[in-house]
Every structure is written in C-alpha cells, then in structure tokens.
Scaffold this active site. Sequence first.
Site, PDB file in Angstrom:
ATOM      1  N   CYS A 421       0.816  -1.215   0.000  1.00 14.04           N
ATOM      2  CA  CYS A 421       0.000   0.000   0.000  1.00 14.04           C
ATOM      3  C   CYS A 421       0.849   1.266   0.000  1.00 14.04           C
ATOM      4  CB  CYS A 421      -0.976  -0.002   1.176  1.00 14.04           C
ATOM      5  SG  CYS A 421      -0.188  -0.008   2.809  1.00 14.04           S
ATOM      6  N   HIS A 685      -1.761   1.439   7.324  1.00 15.66           N
ATOM      7  CA  HIS A 685      -2.285   1.310   5.957  1.00 15.66           C
ATOM      8  C   HIS A 685      -2.318   2.679   5.290  1.00 15.66           C
ATOM      9  CE1 HIS A 685      -4.412  -0.057   2.497  1.00 15.66           C
ATOM     10  NE2 HIS A 685      -5.493   0.648   2.771  1.00 15.66           N
TER      11      HIS A 685
END
Length: 770
Positions: A421, A685
């Site tokens: 990510c 994230h």
Amino acid sequence: MTSTNYQYYILTKKHQFLEHVKAGRICYIREHRLRAELNSSHPLKKLPVFPMGLRAPLDYSIEISSMEELSVQEAELLQALSGDTERLKWFEQRHALKTALGLTVGTEVTVEEEGKKLRGIVRYVGRITEPAYPDVISGTFFGIELQGEDRKKGNTDGSFGYRTFFSCDRKCGIFAPFSRVRPLVPSSLSPTHPDPSPQPQSDELTPGDRVTYFINDTCRHGMVVDVQEKDGQHMVQISTDKDETGKTGGEVKVPLHMVAKGEVPAEPESMDIDEPPVQRDTDDQCMSLSVNSVVEVTLGAGNLHGIIRWMGILPNRSETMVGLELEEDKGVSDGTFRNERYFECPPKRALFVKLSSCRPDSRFQSFSDNHTEAMPMLKDKEEETEHNIGTLDPVLPLTTEQIHQFLIGRMKGIQGHCNSCYMDAALFSLFSCSSVLDSMLFKSTAPQDAPIQKTLLHDIVNPLRSKGFVDGRHIMKLRQLLQKHGYSHSFTTDEKDPEEFLIVIMHHILSLDPLLKLSAGGKVQESYCYQIFLDQNHSLVLPTVQQLLEHSFHSAGLKLAEVPSCLILQMPRFGKKFKMFDKIIPSLELDITDLLSEGPQQCMLCGKVAEQECADCFRDPVFSTTGFKVFCMSCSSKVHSHPQRRSHQPARLDIPKGYLGRGIPRALTRDKLELFAVLCIETSHYVSFVKHGPNSRDWIFFDSMADRQGERDGFNIPEVQACPEVGTYLEMTPAELASQVPRDMKGVAKRLFCDAYMYLYQSTSMCLYR
C-alpha cells in the site's frame, strides 16, 4: 491464515476421556487437512480437531458423531457467549442463531440489558477483541445505539478498550452477543416464519438452474437468474444461450408456465452457458472457495466478477449455493432471496448461483497462495522482450473528465498486493493527475536500472493514465526488480515507508536531481523530502501546512535556495506512530516567497521591499498572520519602539541589486506551490487523496486495499471514489473546522484532515504537461 481457512464444529456430547473439553466447545480443523482426511481410504469416524480456549495448540481425535458442523459466521456468534453450556443451549435453538445471521447494520432491534429490553439500532457487527493464541477466531458482537426513551441506559459511546467501533453519545451504546439481541420485527429476519403465500411452482426453479423455455413455439435454453412475481404472475428471468437472432448472450423474461427445468434434449445441469476457459482441478478450486473469495461466473452475456458474501444451502436445494456481490449492477437483488436476507449489498448487485459454477477470478490467477514462489524472479531477456511490445510514448495525466469516465469505481487505480500500500499510494499520488515528476520516466539511466524505469512507465504509469487500472502483478514485478537489484531484501514482502521507496527510485536508481535545495548558514543542503520538525515553544493547535512549514524552517534556520519543482513534506510526528496534531488544515497553495534565500521580500505591514527580519517577532502573538516577520526600515522602527519589543534584535536582509529599501518598490511576484496529493496513514495502511481540478471539491480518494481478499490469496480489490465532501470542510473557517468531531465528519474527509502523513506540492510552471 484467515478464519475462513478452517472448518468449525461444536461438540454436542462430552468427550469420554477429555474432562476439560465439554459439550458446547467450539473446535476447528484446517480445510486442507480436512480434505486429506475425507480423501483417505479408511472409514472416517474421527477427526483431529483443535478445541478453542486451550493454552496449547493440541489436536484431539473426536468422533464425528459427537460434533455438529458450523459455518465461520455461526462459530463466531457462538464464541461470543460466556461458556460451553450457554453455547450448546443457543446452538440447539437454531432459529435464534439463524435469525442472528440476518442482523445487519441498520437493523432495528431490542437488546436485553440487566433484565430489561431496550430498543436500538445495530451500528456494528464483528469482533471487538483479537483472538487469543492459539485460537483463530474471537466472538462476534453487536454494537447497538440505543434509541428513544432508552438512550443513556447503555455503557459505551461505541468504544471498547482503546478502539472505536461506531459513534454515539456517551452511555448510548451497548455491545452484546446475539443471545441478547432480537430484531424489532422478527418476521422480517427470522427464517423460521413460513412464507405467507408459498408458491410451490416457483420454488421448483432456483437461480443457477439450467432450463428450457419456449418463445413462439421455439425451444431455447438458458440459466435462471431470478424468479419474480408481477401482477399475480410468476416470471422467470433467464440468461440466454442464444436469442431469437442466434446471437449469444442477453436476458429474457418468460412466464413460469413456459419454462421447464433441465434441457430438452436432457443435458447435465450446468451453470456455465458460454464455454469457460479450461480449468484444472475444478473440484479443488471449488473447495478452495469460501466467503470473501473473489470469483467469476459465466452467463450468456459474458463473465461477471464478484465476491462471495454468503455460502450455504437455500430452501428446497440440496447443493451448496453462494451469494455473490457483483462489481456491476447486473444482479437481481440487494442480498435478499425470496424475501429473506442473506447479506447486505447495493441494489442490483446480488446474484445467487451454485458454488460449482464459480471459479477463481481469472484476473488474479498470476498470484498463488505463496506469491514469492509462484512469481519467479524476472530474467533480463524476458524484460526486454516484454518492453519491446507496445509503445513507451508518454500518456498524459488524467483530466477531470477522464477521471469521471473510467477512473471512479472498484477495480480502479493500482491493485495492492501483500503490504504494497505504501508503494501503491505513492505512485498513484505522483502520476495519476500530475506530470511534475514525469521527467524521471524518460531521463537516461544506467543499463542495469533501465528495466525498472521501463516497468514504471510501460506497466504502471501508462496503464494508470490510459485505462485507469494497474494489475497487481506489475506492482509485484517492480518490487521484484528492486529486490533483485539489491536495494532491499524484503521489497516483495514487507511494508515500508513511502519516503524510503521514493528515495530508492529517485536517488539510487534514476539519479534524479534532488528536488529540494536548502540554505543553512551559507551552505546548501540537498534532499528529496522534507520532514517537518517543530521546537517545543510553538503554540500551534490547529495548524495549516503553511504554518507548519514556516515554523519548521524558522526553528531550524533554513531557507530555500531555489523554488522546487516538487515539494514533498512529511508531517510532524512523535516517531512514526503518533501524530502531533489531531487535525491539520491542508494549504491548497503554499506561499514560499518569504522562505527563499534570494530575491526581495515585502514588508509585512506596508508592502515595500523588506530590509530587516526579526526572529523574536516570529513568536510574538500580536502578529497573527503567517510568514516570516520582515519589515522595511520605517515599519521596523515603529514595531520595535513598543516597550515589549525593544529587546528584539532584527537582522538585516540581503537586498538584490535594483531594489531600493526606500521609496516605491517594484511589483513583487509571489512564489507559490500548488497542492496536488496527500498520503494518509491509519493503522499501518496508506491511502491517498488527489486533487484533479481547480475547485475545492475536485478530490478523489484512492485505496489499493478497499476490499481485502486476505492473506491466503495475497491480492486485493482497489477502489477510487470521488470525495466532494472534502471541499465542504476546506471551505470552513478554522474555528468551524476546529469544532468538527473527527468521527462525525462525512465520507472519507476525516482521513485527509486527521491522518495526513505526506503532502505533495508542485510548481505548475515546471510540470511537463499542463
């Protein structure tokens, strides 16, 4: 491994020799081991299962006759109960367990609390604690916001421990297991209530059945998509093999009495109308599918892609069925089947089909369970051959019109894969709508690094701008090349920081000239990113990016030696995990005029050419405006005549030739940078926001892992969504924005204001394409 990689059971009888394992205990076995046991030649009477709640991960051989099979959802509901005896009691009341499976967010319910039934609405369904090793699941609880007269009778505001699962007022929330929760209108959810007007004829047909139907006395074949009632007549929606013109694909609606189950002449019943691609080990593929698997199914009109949201047995069916949430509006419901809800999804997105008709999504078949072994390191010759196909010409950044045409939606943007990510968000931010760093895609580079540059352009940037989607295998290919070239031994597996990845690409591989040149004490320092640091004396509470940058430069004694083409700013943090500010206000324009070491500056009071700068005035609260505190000689004398500022020691500025310290100055042009992207981080994230137009509402939000298939498959479904709500908050005054409660902010705006990690600014005059 995820919770869906196991088969679960509940003990219905106490084991003869295991005193500590009682009836009602949840047990589990890995699916691959279960398959091995089922395929063994000896009669299967016992299974080696792991009882939950034991400190040591030991398996026990327990008679199959002493256990009942559970779905993962049933096991998680039962695991929330307090003991084995209670679990067995509620398991035996199967209607209550099945009703609980139908409770979704938004359902009105009653919840039992201290002997009283309180009314509320389900706001959260899921675990509130992590499984304790070696258990693989924890209990599913219902987070309920109390309503009406029962408000303030709860014990939470939606938080449990240190986490917030939903938002409500203090003491207006309750977390409860399913045994204490009932739907306010039981008939709408409870599967035990019979259909008040059963239709035995329509029950004979179920979505997925192969059928023969007649139009104008012509016999045709197809597959049932749905059975509907309209004006008292039952109609069957059929995905056709061929229509009346002989064309493959399409759908028709035919009265029930003109439809016969099966095919004439009789053929084996099959879901697949078009011939699917050749598949190996079809049975094994079906057994590997579970809830949340990404699959495809073939209808007459072509392949449909979706995610399995439910798996089980439908009424009057003996084989396993699945409920799919499709990527497109080509389904028949919102997760209901014959007035009974099995899962939640948007309207026209749900389709119920046979499990045997599903196969793993072919778009992801380049990945296997062990991606690092399944994707061997690339050979240089293969890379060169690949890049000789197609063009390396640049594709222009996406315009606002193109974004709305083909970038918004699921399976858009850059597909994440196994801790990528940080890379996905960084690449999407840099290249989707900006060309400020496109020069790095075409500059000459060392032969050994050329494949990395070509992969970046040919496989990532160009597909993103031309198709709106980058396949996850191309991201893995880039990571493999970086690892192969020795920049890190863990590029294919571990999560890293965006700045680490960007410095490797820009500095070590492409040898890009440093983006930032800082002047300090007469010396110039070069870098690619700038980390904002603040001294302990700052009084900022709700800062703008402009204020943060100015305070950081001032406290470090820095100036910009030149206007940067791209300015990458890392927000201040206590280490990597803790934010210094609850919210940061994005500065859509960054005025760097007063931060430049060369060039004239304007007096902050009268606008004439400044001749003095005062560090002491920078912290003086009377000067509420941003920017360094610079004055012409006249204004400086007036400001420092005040008794509280007589001790200040202003410093003289270097004034370029041609500018006079007194008199009317020439018109000074302000140097400004434009914000084009923001990277945000929450619980390790990374996601990104990108500005694509001139208006404050022209923002898109990108998440490469919007729908996570899980560790087993290692790939995810990316999503890009428009987020005009961001503009609503950007248009607020600082006082209005300060009053906003983060958890109540609309859409994804909270993540931009509260989770900002890195701001990206560009000089519009230095972009390759405008």
